[in-house]
Structure formats: structure tokens, C-alpha cells
Design a protein around this motif. Structure first.
Motif, PDB file in Angstrom:
ATOM      1  N   UNK A  60       0.831  -1.208   0.000  1.00 41.46           N
ATOM      2  CA  UNK A  60       0.000   0.000   0.000  1.00 41.46           C
ATOM      3  C   UNK A  60       0.865   1.258   0.000  1.00 41.46           C
ATOM      4  N   UNK A  61       1.956   1.254   0.773  1.00 38.68           N
ATOM      5  CA  UNK A  61       2.853   2.411   0.795  1.00 38.68           C
ATOM      6  C   UNK A  61       3.446   2.669  -0.584  1.00 38.68           C
ATOM      7  N   UNK A  64       0.846   4.146  -2.875  1.00 46.58           N
ATOM      8  CA  UNK A  64       0.614   5.568  -2.557  1.00 46.58           C
ATOM      9  C   UNK A  64       1.733   6.454  -3.109  1.00 46.58           C
ATOM     10  N   UNK A  65       2.972   5.987  -3.012  1.00 44.47           N
ATOM     11  CA  UNK A  65       4.093   6.755  -3.561  1.00 44.47           C
ATOM     12  C   UNK A  65       3.902   6.940  -5.064  1.00 44.47           C
ATOM     13  N   UNK A  66       3.546   5.864  -5.748  1.00 41.47           N
ATOM     14  CA  UNK A  66       3.359   5.956  -7.197  1.00 41.47           C
ATOM     15  C   UNK A  66       2.116   6.754  -7.567  1.00 41.47           C
ATOM     16  N   UNK A  67       1.044   6.643  -6.788  1.00 39.63           N
ATOM     17  CA  UNK A  67      -0.153   7.452  -7.045  1.00 39.63           C
ATOM     18  C   UNK A  67       0.187   8.935  -6.942  1.00 39.63           C
ATOM     19  N   UNK A  93      -4.412  -2.870  -2.320  1.00 40.71           N
ATOM     20  CA  UNK A  93      -5.023  -2.014  -3.339  1.00 40.71           C
ATOM     21  C   UNK A  93      -6.252  -1.311  -2.771  1.00 40.71           C
ATOM     22  N   UNK A  94      -7.097  -2.071  -2.113  1.00 41.34           N
ATOM     23  CA  UNK A  94      -8.336  -1.489  -1.587  1.00 41.34           C
ATOM     24  C   UNK A  94      -8.072  -0.482  -0.484  1.00 41.34           C
TER      25      UNK A  94
END
Length: 180
Positions: A60-61, A64-67, A93-94
Motif C-alpha cells: 500500500x505504501x 501511494x508513492x506511485x499514485x 489495493x483497496x
């Protein structure tokens, strides 16, 4: 019926690939290799590539960095979508999604049924959107990655695909975050 309109311009998207595995290294990541080969072969840009162990928080981390990275439009993960205790990619992902693309899982299951029959029920492939970025969690098998790309993503990530595609709505994915 869907089709590619060759009179429309092709807009390459920037795609990051994340393999999730407790047992493989990046050098042994055949599924990631399949995705990189297909996305670059289609004219898209490999924006980043990484491998992580099956750890929900770490996955998830990284998502988030890539998002948050304006140089990444799409994130493809491979691995960790099964039913065993270490399969946590879908949950990661969720944790990140703002909206889930429920039909992605349905269409992936239909595609998989044609290839592997009822064994398709063991996959939890998923797709969603966060921060104006598309995220797709694909199974760890290279065959499943080929199927997801060749039957779904190749078309939806092509700006020439009709009647509609993911690329044409990219500028509006984060419109709810902007003030008027």
C-alpha cells in the motif's frame, strides 16, 4: 462493438509495474517481464518497476508513492491475488482506492474462464482509481498477465479504442479534488 479508430491519435501512458512475491527476485519476475514487454510494445512508457514481498502495508505504501507521482498514470501489480494467507495485494489495493472498478474483475473472470475454466474463481484480480491514477492487481502467473493485457488493458489503455477507453477520462479522474 469495440474497435481501434486509426484516425484518432495514440496517447502513450506512463505505467509502473510492481511484482509481489516472497520467493522471486526482479531478475526472476517473468510476469513483470510480460507486462513490460507488452506495455512498451504497445507504445506506452515504463515509468517504474519494483518488487516487494507479500506485505500489505509495504505494498500500500508503494502504491501511494506511485499514485502521488505525476509521472505515473497507471500501476500494474502482479502477484498476491489468490486465496492463501500471504495473498494481500488485493487488500493493499483497496486500502488505496478511492473508487473500485468492479467490472474489471468481472471481465477478467470472463476472460479467464475461457482459458482455465472454473479455476478462474481462485483469482481476486481487481482494479481501481486513486489520485487520478489507475491501479490494477493481476495474478502472478505470466499467462494471467498476458490475458489481462491482451484482452482488456491493451484496449482500455489505447486512446483510439471505441466506444470508450480509460485514457480519454484520465483528465477527469481527480476532478473531485479540485476546487471550482
Amino acid at each position: 462493438m469495440s474497435r481501434i479508430d486509426e484516425t484518432r491519435p495514440f496517447h502513450p501512458v506512463r505505467i509502473a509495474v510492481l511484482a509481489v512475491s516472497d520467493t522471486r527476485s526482479l531478475a526472476e519476475d517473468r510476469s513483470g517481464d510480460v507486462l513490460v514487454e507488452r506495455l512498451t510494445g504497445a507504445g506506452h512508457v515504463l515509468a517504474a518497476r519494483h518488487i516487494l514481498r507479500d506485505d500489505r502495508a509495504a505494498i500500500a505504501d508503494q502504491l501511494r508513492v506511485w499514485v502521488a507521482d505525476p509521472g505515473i498514470d497507471v500501476i500494474l501489480t502482479t502477484g498476491g491475488t489468490g486465496l492463501t494467507g500471504r495473498d494481500v495485494t488485493v487488500e493493499a489495493h483497496r486500502d488505496v482506492y478511492e473508487k473500485e472498478i468492479e467490472a474489471f474483475a468481472t471481465v477478467f473472470t470472463i476472460v479467464s474462464m475461457a482459458k482455465i475454466g472454473t479455476s478462474a474463481v481462485q483469482s481476486r484480480a481487481t482494479g481501481g482509481v486513486a489520485g487520478g491514477t489507475y491501479l490494477f492487481a493481476l495474478p502472478g502467473s505470466s499467462g494471467a498477465c498476458k490475458d489481462a493485457w491482451d484482452e482488456i488493458l491493451k484496449f482500455q489503455l489505447d486512446s483510439r479504442h471505441l466506444p470508450c477507453n480509460f485514457v480519454e477520462i484520465m483528465p477527469r479522474l481527480d476532478e473531485h479534488l479540485r476546487r471550482k
